[in-house]
Design a protein around this motif. Sequence first.
Motif, PDB file in Angstrom:
ATOM      1  N   LYS A  55      10.824  10.438  -7.763  1.00  0.00           N
ATOM      2  CA  LYS A  55      10.532   9.784  -6.482  1.00  0.00           C
ATOM      3  C   LYS A  55      11.121   8.388  -6.433  1.00  0.00           C
ATOM      4  O   LYS A  55      10.886   7.575  -7.321  1.00  0.00           O
ATOM      5  CB  LYS A  55       9.018   9.738  -6.259  1.00  0.00           C
ATOM      6  N   ARG A  85       0.832  -1.214   0.000  1.00  0.00           N
ATOM      7  CA  ARG A  85       0.000   0.000   0.000  1.00  0.00           C
ATOM      8  C   ARG A  85       0.857   1.251   0.000  1.00  0.00           C
ATOM      9  O   ARG A  85       1.872   1.329   0.694  1.00  0.00           O
ATOM     10  CB  ARG A  85      -0.854   0.056   1.279  1.00  0.00           C
ATOM     11  N   ARG A  90       0.406   5.773   0.139  1.00  0.00           N
ATOM     12  CA  ARG A  90      -0.473   6.725   0.801  1.00  0.00           C
ATOM     13  C   ARG A  90      -1.687   7.002  -0.064  1.00  0.00           C
ATOM     14  O   ARG A  90      -1.700   6.766  -1.251  1.00  0.00           O
ATOM     15  CB  ARG A  90       0.294   8.014   1.099  1.00  0.00           C
TER      16      ARG A  90
HETATM   17  C1  BTN Z   1       3.935   6.323  -0.439  1.00  0.00           C
HETATM   18  O1  BTN Z   1       2.789   6.308  -0.897  1.00  0.00           O
HETATM   19  O2  BTN Z   1       4.808   7.054  -0.905  1.00  0.00           O
HETATM   20  C2  BTN Z   1       4.297   5.426   0.721  1.00  0.00           C
HETATM   21  C3  BTN Z   1       4.714   4.068   0.225  1.00  0.00           C
HETATM   22  C4  BTN Z   1       5.014   3.108   1.353  1.00  0.00           C
HETATM   23  C5  BTN Z   1       5.232   1.706   0.825  1.00  0.00           C
HETATM   24  C6  BTN Z   1       5.713   0.782   1.905  1.00  0.00           C
HETATM   25  S1  BTN Z   1       6.390  -0.703   1.244  1.00  0.00           S
HETATM   26  C7  BTN Z   1       6.490  -1.358   2.852  1.00  0.00           C
HETATM   27  C8  BTN Z   1       5.206  -0.972   3.571  1.00  0.00           C
HETATM   28  N1  BTN Z   1       4.163  -1.936   3.276  1.00  0.00           N
HETATM   29  C9  BTN Z   1       3.175  -1.396   2.577  1.00  0.00           C
HETATM   30  O3  BTN Z   1       2.156  -2.007   2.195  1.00  0.00           O
HETATM   31  N2  BTN Z   1       3.441  -0.115   2.323  1.00  0.00           N
HETATM   32  C10 BTN Z   1       4.686   0.323   2.925  1.00  0.00           C
END
Ligand code: BTN
Length: 302
Positions: A144, A69, A71
């Motif tokens: 990014k 996931r 944000r």
């Molecule tokens: C963003 O949207 O920039 C944040 C991304 C965060 C991804 C990391 S991967 C490890 C952890 N597990 C997930 O499901 N999401 C975070």
Amino acid sequence: MNKSPERTPLFSSPEDVRAFAASLSSHALGRTLIFHAEVGSTNDAALRGDDDCATYGPVVVADAQTAGRGRRGRRWLTPPNSALTFSFSRPARFYPPQKRAWAALAVGLAVAEAAGNVASAPLRLKWPNDIVQPSPAPPLFLRKLGGVLCEATATRFLFGVGLNVNQTAAELPTETKIPAASLRTIAGKPFARRLLLANILARIESRLNDLDESTGISRLRLELDADFSALWKNKVLFFRRPPEQQDLNHEALTGRFAGLDEWGRLLIRRTADAPPVAAWSDAELLRVEMETDAAAPAAPRS
Ligand code: BTN
């Protein structure tokens, strides 16, 4: 399956995991490490464990996530064995509401610092949670490489970190708002993910321990005000409020970065002599323009 060195699994056995954890320079973070070749989301997996750690819960690392996931409900997709995806939690008492944004900022900053050091790349934190490389290309002048996803439960505060490491350009997502990059695409070579993980964990622990101190927020605020001011020097920023923050003023806002408030929220100055407005805890950066004169343009209202 691709067996090239940059696609080897992080760990080959439970002993391998234990030896790595024992070799870390961090004092607590990562000393208990749980490795999954594949898991849904490391954030979910990190919440499944024991609830009663004193300072840092186990670090849960995965070589592949099937339901990673990002944000704002976005997905976080990385090819197996190519990135770093890990999560850990701390007791919720460390992070009362006013401290939560700062905790996420501290972890993002730590990841940018440690990965930037290892890769000799000028990585930066972009408010609020993105690990970026400044780039000359509009519309955002950024690429990014990673992000931090924090989540809170009644008892735990959870940090999830994703960092693009060895993906090739063809393997990076193309539909993202900020163009994606990996350490490999910016440095032109692959990186040892274990070394990176060890450095990142040590830096995160140091940053979070600093934030635990009574002056932690004010020191981080000073540092980030300076960092973000440098990142956005001579730039006019165009932001849009995320739909979930319906209670605040300003749908959209154009102006210069004017610091962070005491909650770690974004302040924007619309004109050179106006007071800062918009205490946003999250906002979407739509566009960045090079400054043309002393006064920023008025904010669009749509
Ligand atoms: C963003 O949207 O920039 C944040 C991304 C965060 C991804 C990391 S991967 C490890 C952890 N597990 C997930 O499901 N999401 C975070």
